[in-house]
Design a protein around this motif. Sequence first.
Motif, mmCIF file in Angstrom:
data_model
loop_
_atom_site.group_PDB
_atom_site.id
_atom_site.type_symbol
_atom_site.label_atom_id
_atom_site.label_comp_id
_atom_site.label_asym_id
_atom_site.label_seq_id
_atom_site.Cartn_x
_atom_site.Cartn_y
_atom_site.Cartn_z
ATOM 1 N N GLY A 10 -17.819 -1.428 -20.813
ATOM 2 C CA GLY A 10 -19.253 -1.516 -20.628
ATOM 3 C C GLY A 10 -20.001 -0.640 -21.610
ATOM 4 O O GLY A 10 -19.570 0.470 -21.908
ATOM 5 N N PRO A 11 -21.125 -1.123 -22.106
ATOM 6 C CA PRO A 11 -21.876 -0.398 -23.137
ATOM 7 C C PRO A 11 -22.654 0.795 -22.621
ATOM 8 O O PRO A 11 -23.125 1.606 -23.409
ATOM 9 C CB PRO A 11 -22.839 -1.477 -23.670
ATOM 10 N N ASP A 12 -22.779 0.945 -21.298
ATOM 11 C CA ASP A 12 -23.612 2.021 -20.754
ATOM 12 C C ASP A 12 -22.805 3.194 -20.229
ATOM 13 O O ASP A 12 -23.352 4.096 -19.591
ATOM 14 C CB ASP A 12 -24.511 1.475 -19.646
ATOM 15 N N ARG A 13 -21.509 3.204 -20.496
ATOM 16 C CA ARG A 13 -20.670 4.346 -20.122
ATOM 17 C C ARG A 13 -20.939 5.479 -21.104
ATOM 18 O O ARG A 13 -20.915 5.288 -22.314
ATOM 19 C CB ARG A 13 -19.193 3.959 -20.134
ATOM 20 N N ILE A 14 -21.203 6.671 -20.591
ATOM 21 C CA ILE A 14 -21.556 7.822 -21.421
ATOM 22 C C ILE A 14 -20.399 8.808 -21.477
ATOM 23 O O ILE A 14 -19.789 9.135 -20.453
ATOM 24 C CB ILE A 14 -22.805 8.529 -20.866
ATOM 25 N N PHE A 15 -20.106 9.275 -22.687
ATOM 26 C CA PHE A 15 -19.124 10.336 -22.895
ATOM 27 C C PHE A 15 -19.856 11.669 -22.973
ATOM 28 O O PHE A 15 -20.833 11.821 -23.704
ATOM 29 C CB PHE A 15 -18.355 10.095 -24.194
ATOM 30 N N VAL A 16 -19.414 12.644 -22.183
ATOM 31 C CA VAL A 16 -20.007 13.975 -22.180
ATOM 32 C C VAL A 16 -18.916 14.966 -22.574
ATOM 33 O O VAL A 16 -18.029 15.275 -21.775
ATOM 34 C CB VAL A 16 -20.583 14.343 -20.796
ATOM 35 N N GLY A 17 -18.952 15.435 -23.809
ATOM 36 C CA GLY A 17 -17.922 16.349 -24.307
ATOM 37 C C GLY A 17 -18.485 17.727 -24.595
ATOM 38 O O GLY A 17 -19.691 17.938 -24.621
ATOM 39 N N GLY A 18 -17.576 18.683 -24.812
ATOM 40 C CA GLY A 18 -18.002 20.049 -25.107
ATOM 41 C C GLY A 18 -18.432 20.828 -23.892
ATOM 42 O O GLY A 18 -19.160 21.816 -24.003
ATOM 43 N N LEU A 19 -17.986 20.421 -22.710
ATOM 44 C CA LEU A 19 -18.360 21.132 -21.478
ATOM 45 C C LEU A 19 -17.563 22.428 -21.354
ATOM 46 O O LEU A 19 -16.345 22.426 -21.565
ATOM 47 C CB LEU A 19 -18.072 20.250 -20.258
ATOM 48 N N PRO A 20 -18.208 23.545 -21.028
ATOM 49 C CA PRO A 20 -17.448 24.766 -20.752
ATOM 50 C C PRO A 20 -16.431 24.503 -19.647
ATOM 51 O O PRO A 20 -16.746 23.832 -18.659
ATOM 52 C CB PRO A 20 -18.535 25.758 -20.293
ATOM 53 N N TYR A 21 -15.237 25.025 -19.813
ATOM 54 C CA TYR A 21 -14.157 24.712 -18.881
ATOM 55 C C TYR A 21 -14.424 25.231 -17.475
ATOM 56 O O TYR A 21 -13.865 24.726 -16.499
ATOM 57 C CB TYR A 21 -12.831 25.279 -19.403
ATOM 58 N N TYR A 22 -15.283 26.257 -17.350
ATOM 59 C CA TYR A 22 -15.538 26.824 -16.036
ATOM 60 C C TYR A 22 -16.625 26.074 -15.276
ATOM 61 O O TYR A 22 -16.912 26.388 -14.131
ATOM 62 C CB TYR A 22 -15.904 28.304 -16.138
ATOM 63 N N ASN A 34 -7.320 21.677 -13.795
ATOM 64 C CA ASN A 34 -8.470 22.275 -14.470
ATOM 65 C C ASN A 34 -9.185 21.248 -15.347
ATOM 66 O O ASN A 34 -8.570 20.307 -15.846
ATOM 67 C CB ASN A 34 -8.025 23.457 -15.337
ATOM 68 N N SER A 35 -10.471 21.482 -15.549
ATOM 69 C CA SER A 35 -11.261 20.593 -16.404
ATOM 70 C C SER A 35 -10.739 20.605 -17.829
ATOM 71 O O SER A 35 -10.331 21.645 -18.357
ATOM 72 C CB SER A 35 -12.729 21.036 -16.388
ATOM 73 N N LYS A 36 -10.768 19.433 -18.476
ATOM 74 C CA LYS A 36 -10.399 19.343 -19.888
ATOM 75 C C LYS A 36 -11.619 19.457 -20.794
ATOM 76 O O LYS A 36 -11.502 19.356 -22.012
ATOM 77 C CB LYS A 36 -9.684 18.013 -20.166
ATOM 78 N N GLY A 37 -12.790 19.661 -20.200
ATOM 79 C CA GLY A 37 -13.981 19.893 -21.004
ATOM 80 C C GLY A 37 -14.754 18.645 -21.370
ATOM 81 O O GLY A 37 -15.644 18.704 -22.209
ATOM 82 N N TYR A 38 -14.434 17.511 -20.745
ATOM 83 C CA TYR A 38 -15.228 16.310 -21.000
ATOM 84 C C TYR A 38 -15.238 15.411 -19.770
ATOM 85 O O TYR A 38 -14.385 15.516 -18.880
ATOM 86 C CB TYR A 38 -14.736 15.545 -22.230
ATOM 87 N N ALA A 76 -1.653 10.468 -17.275
ATOM 88 C CA ALA A 76 -0.950 11.484 -18.071
ATOM 89 C C ALA A 76 -1.713 11.848 -19.329
ATOM 90 O O ALA A 76 -1.503 12.916 -19.902
ATOM 91 C CB ALA A 76 0.452 10.988 -18.441
ATOM 92 N N VAL A 77 -2.620 10.976 -19.756
ATOM 93 C CA VAL A 77 -3.408 11.256 -20.969
ATOM 94 C C VAL A 77 -4.901 11.298 -20.657
ATOM 95 O O VAL A 77 -5.738 11.134 -21.540
ATOM 96 C CB VAL A 77 -3.114 10.219 -22.075
ATOM 97 N N GLY A 78 -5.227 11.520 -19.375
ATOM 98 C CA GLY A 78 -6.625 11.718 -18.999
ATOM 99 C C GLY A 78 -7.433 10.456 -18.809
ATOM 100 O O GLY A 78 -8.662 10.510 -18.770
ATOM 101 N N LEU A 79 -6.759 9.315 -18.687
ATOM 102 C CA LEU A 79 -7.478 8.056 -18.483
ATOM 103 C C LEU A 79 -7.316 7.606 -17.037
ATOM 104 O O LEU A 79 -6.268 7.809 -16.428
ATOM 105 C CB LEU A 79 -6.959 6.967 -19.416
#
Length: 372
Positions: free
Chosen positions: A151-163, A192-196, A138-141
């Motif tokens: 884990g220290p090697d998980r990467i967050f990718v934010g600011g993705l265009p929604y399309y 739909n994508s939340k952009g991250y 419900a909160v995107g997790l």
Amino acid sequence: MFPTMFPVTTGQFGTLPVMPVQAMTQQATRHARRVYVGGLSPTANEQSVATFFSQVMSAIGGNTAGPGDAVVNVYINHEKKFAFVEMRSVEEASNAMALDGIIFEGAPVKVRRPSDYNPSLAAALGPSQPNGNLNLSAVGLTPGSAGGLEGPDRIFVGGLPYYFTEAQIRELLESFGPLRGFDLVKDRETGNSKGYAFCVYQDLSVTDIACAALNGIKMGDKTLTVRRANQGTVQPKPEQESVLLHAQQQVALQRLVFQAGGLPAGPIPTKVVCLTQMVNIDELKVDEEYEDIVEDVRSEGEKYGELVNVVIPRPSINGELSPGVGKVFLEYSDTDGATKAKQGLNGRKFDGNLVVAVFYSEDKFSQREYDD
């Protein structure tokens, strides 16, 4: 020290502060009712943190102490960008531990036990692990993949265009190597994508290289934020610089793939294919060379279908760059021919150049709008 303390007169001893039983209980359980939240944005304040965590606790079904907000107090250290969030109950604090990696104000935050947490004492006060039935989606997790993955090697990718589609994002990320795990976070109701997104590479040594190359680049009207999900940006080591340079070149290529086309949705087939990095602008100025290029392109393009038109914009007479100079447009009689041309020409070399092929808007092409 405690706002609920009050004085009681006891004869010869005068006025002594006495703590009510409720306040004593609150103090004794505080270490188990607080959670540490790290990686806050500079704009975070006590009210915004309290409101956010109360809302997400309610959304995941983590409130167990009755109606009302789960958060009773927030202390923020702005300099070090962390907060202590105090919950109403020990059980609610344990449920909050499942929120590690949740996105707050555009970036993932760490949710941990505070340094004064005493596991042995806490065990007698209530559950020490999150409830297994929490609705984290419900909160995107996603337990075990995105927000719930340690884990220290998980990467967050934010600011993705929604399309951007999952395939497009994976293609961009895989410029650095194959992925072991990938999760594009989507809205539960719409899909739909939340952009991250989150990802982990098979070769963990490229983690910092990918972060350094991708962080801060512009994709459409967005700017990417790419970093290790559980810590700040880490610069690649000197011996990784050559790999980083190669990766940045690959990213630049991918950006052309995403941005050169007139359709924001990317891979939707049209009858027009736009080719970039195919022609030398200086050669376009010479009539004979220009005609040769047009014929070469036409000859190659006819291999994939019925070619209706070839447009290669040229610089103006005074040498100024006209709209679309540097691009080649192939118009086919149907989308089938255009699709085959895009697949066949993308990544091919033409006079030593690595060609990028994308679909282009038919409306823009018909109106001679060659520049985006």
